[in-house]
Design a protein around this motif. Sequence first.
Motif, PDB file in Angstrom:
ATOM      1  N   VAL A   1       0.865  -1.188   0.000  1.00 20.65           N
ATOM      2  CA  VAL A   1       0.000   0.000   0.000  1.00 20.65           C
ATOM      3  C   VAL A   1       0.899   1.235   0.000  1.00 20.65           C
ATOM      4  O   VAL A   1       1.361   1.679   1.045  1.00 20.65           O
ATOM      5  N   ASN A   2       1.150   1.788  -1.155  1.00 20.15           N
ATOM      6  CA  ASN A   2       2.023   2.958  -1.262  1.00 20.15           C
ATOM      7  C   ASN A   2       1.193   4.213  -0.977  1.00 20.15           C
ATOM      8  O   ASN A   2       0.476   4.726  -1.830  1.00 20.15           O
ATOM      9  N   ILE A   3       1.310   4.701   0.267  1.00 16.39           N
ATOM     10  CA  ILE A   3       0.509   5.836   0.699  1.00 16.39           C
ATOM     11  C   ILE A   3       0.812   7.082  -0.130  1.00 16.39           C
ATOM     12  O   ILE A   3      -0.083   7.858  -0.466  1.00 16.39           O
ATOM     13  N   THR A   4       2.083   7.269  -0.462  1.00 21.99           N
ATOM     14  CA  THR A   4       2.477   8.466  -1.208  1.00 21.99           C
ATOM     15  C   THR A   4       1.718   8.580  -2.521  1.00 21.99           C
ATOM     16  O   THR A   4       1.303   9.670  -2.923  1.00 21.99           O
ATOM     17  N   ASN A   5       1.504   7.448  -3.190  1.00 24.77           N
ATOM     18  CA  ASN A   5       0.789   7.465  -4.464  1.00 24.77           C
ATOM     19  C   ASN A   5      -0.669   7.875  -4.307  1.00 24.77           C
ATOM     20  O   ASN A   5      -1.302   8.304  -5.275  1.00 24.77           O
ATOM     21  N   LEU A   6      -1.194   7.749  -3.097  1.00 24.91           N
ATOM     22  CA  LEU A   6      -2.587   8.132  -2.847  1.00 24.91           C
ATOM     23  C   LEU A   6      -2.718   9.580  -2.397  1.00 24.91           C
ATOM     24  O   LEU A   6      -3.820  10.124  -2.386  1.00 24.91           O
ATOM     25  N   LEU A   7      -1.581  10.203  -2.012  1.00 23.47           N
ATOM     26  CA  LEU A   7      -1.644  11.541  -1.428  1.00 23.47           C
ATOM     27  C   LEU A   7      -1.007  12.615  -2.297  1.00 23.47           C
ATOM     28  O   LEU A   7      -1.299  13.802  -2.115  1.00 23.47           O
ATOM     29  N   ASN A   8      -0.129  12.234  -3.236  1.00 28.84           N
ATOM     30  CA  ASN A   8       0.670  13.243  -3.933  1.00 28.84           C
ATOM     31  C   ASN A   8      -0.172  14.170  -4.808  1.00 28.84           C
ATOM     32  O   ASN A   8      -1.321  13.900  -5.128  1.00 28.84           O
ATOM     33  N   LEU A   9       0.451  15.290  -5.173  1.00 29.21           N
ATOM     34  CA  LEU A   9      -0.221  16.334  -5.950  1.00 29.21           C
ATOM     35  C   LEU A   9      -0.159  15.977  -7.427  1.00 29.21           C
ATOM     36  O   LEU A   9       0.799  16.310  -8.123  1.00 29.21           O
ATOM     37  N   ASP A  10      -1.195  15.300  -7.890  1.00 30.74           N
ATOM     38  CA  ASP A  10      -1.266  14.849  -9.278  1.00 30.74           C
ATOM     39  C   ASP A  10      -2.467  15.517  -9.943  1.00 30.74           C
ATOM     40  O   ASP A  10      -3.615  15.118  -9.718  1.00 30.74           O
ATOM     41  N   PRO A  11      -2.260  16.579 -10.746  1.00 29.12           N
ATOM     42  CA  PRO A  11      -3.384  17.314 -11.337  1.00 29.12           C
ATOM     43  C   PRO A  11      -4.242  16.462 -12.266  1.00 29.12           C
ATOM     44  O   PRO A  11      -5.452  16.694 -12.388  1.00 29.12           O
ATOM     45  N   TYR A  12      -3.630  15.479 -12.919  1.00 27.22           N
ATOM     46  CA  TYR A  12      -4.389  14.607 -13.825  1.00 27.22           C
ATOM     47  C   TYR A  12      -5.452  13.837 -13.046  1.00 27.22           C
ATOM     48  O   TYR A  12      -6.618  13.756 -13.461  1.00 27.22           O
ATOM     49  N   LEU A  13      -5.070  13.276 -11.893  1.00 26.34           N
ATOM     50  CA  LEU A  13      -6.011  12.519 -11.077  1.00 26.34           C
ATOM     51  C   LEU A  13      -6.982  13.436 -10.338  1.00 26.34           C
ATOM     52  O   LEU A  13      -8.111  13.030 -10.050  1.00 26.34           O
ATOM     53  N   ILE A  14      -6.561  14.655 -10.037  1.00 23.67           N
ATOM     54  CA  ILE A  14      -7.482  15.619  -9.407  1.00 23.67           C
ATOM     55  C   ILE A  14      -8.647  15.908 -10.333  1.00 23.67           C
ATOM     56  O   ILE A  14      -9.807  15.933  -9.919  1.00 23.67           O
ATOM     57  N   LEU A  15      -8.338  16.089 -11.617  1.00 28.90           N
ATOM     58  CA  LEU A  15      -9.405  16.345 -12.594  1.00 28.90           C
ATOM     59  C   LEU A  15     -10.257  15.103 -12.842  1.00 28.90           C
ATOM     60  O   LEU A  15     -11.361  15.211 -13.381  1.00 28.90           O
ATOM     61  N   LYS A  16      -9.740  13.938 -12.433  1.00 34.17           N
ATOM     62  CA  LYS A  16     -10.512  12.701 -12.535  1.00 34.17           C
ATOM     63  C   LYS A  16     -11.406  12.485 -11.322  1.00 34.17           C
ATOM     64  O   LYS A  16     -12.117  11.488 -11.245  1.00 34.17           O
ATOM     65  N   GLY A  17     -11.363  13.413 -10.365  1.00 31.96           N
ATOM     66  CA  GLY A  17     -12.246  13.326  -9.207  1.00 31.96           C
ATOM     67  C   GLY A  17     -11.553  13.139  -7.882  1.00 31.96           C
ATOM     68  O   GLY A  17     -12.200  13.223  -6.832  1.00 31.96           O
TER      69      GLY A  17
END
Length: 292
Positions: A41-57
Amino acid sequence: MNKFLNDLERKIGKYAIVNLTKYIVMLYAVGYVLQLAPQSVNITNLLNLDPYLILKGQVWRLVSWVLIPPGSFSLLIIITLMFYYFVGNGMERTLGTFRYNVFIFGGMILMIIASFVTMLVYQVFFGITGDALGMLMFRSSGAFSTYYIQMMVFLAFSVIYPDIQVLLMFLIPIKVRWIAIAYGIILAYQCIGALINKDFATFFAIASQFINLLLFYMSTGKLNHIRPGEIKRKREFKSSVKMQPKGITRHKCAVCGRTEQDDPNLEFRFCSKCNGNYEYCQDHLFNHVHVK
């Protein structure tokens, strides 16, 4: 700049977070605890600032990225955070709670903007879209962290207290200004190198924080002497006043004692928070002890 901040402080200053640095360090502590989760469970991948995924919801990433600490847990990190706590508290006492909040949250907002600008550059100028863009932004998201914000806090601290001495490697006494100059050169080199190598995430991440530092520097009033309006005012003032008797000055800093005869480019202001007519030069207007 100062007028804008003063007006803003009157309106929303009561919402400023007191001892903000303490809460930031506490968030880092939570981030280190989360890093203890299983590797699956890579927590960092769930928390980092990723604008692409932000626009995905995944809108929580607009906030959750501040939980990611600047580096893996170690003794050096503990020492760094203790120093960061000292620097942050010093800035808050000097600038005031509201202005320190503006500097920190301004850096965070600019970092978020930098992430979206990076994605836009890849889309518009390089035509990268879809899953390819998602993978690229996923790999680049590590650049959008609080590390560069921390660095700018130290550089801002050096602007206020350039002559404070610290022990480099606990042995060598050195003024803060020289460490800040070295850090500034390193960051500028990284920023230019990232642009040359088309690492736009790192470039915009660092550039956004340099913009925040520039805005902070402007708010200290150190650039007032080059404003066209200020140059015109000085010219009109010099042409309208009568000759002053030799040896008598109009302005004198209550801290360092400098006058306009020491440096004609010095700016002098009275402090509204001091009881009495105390005048300060531009270098001590924001970092003196108020007379009560």
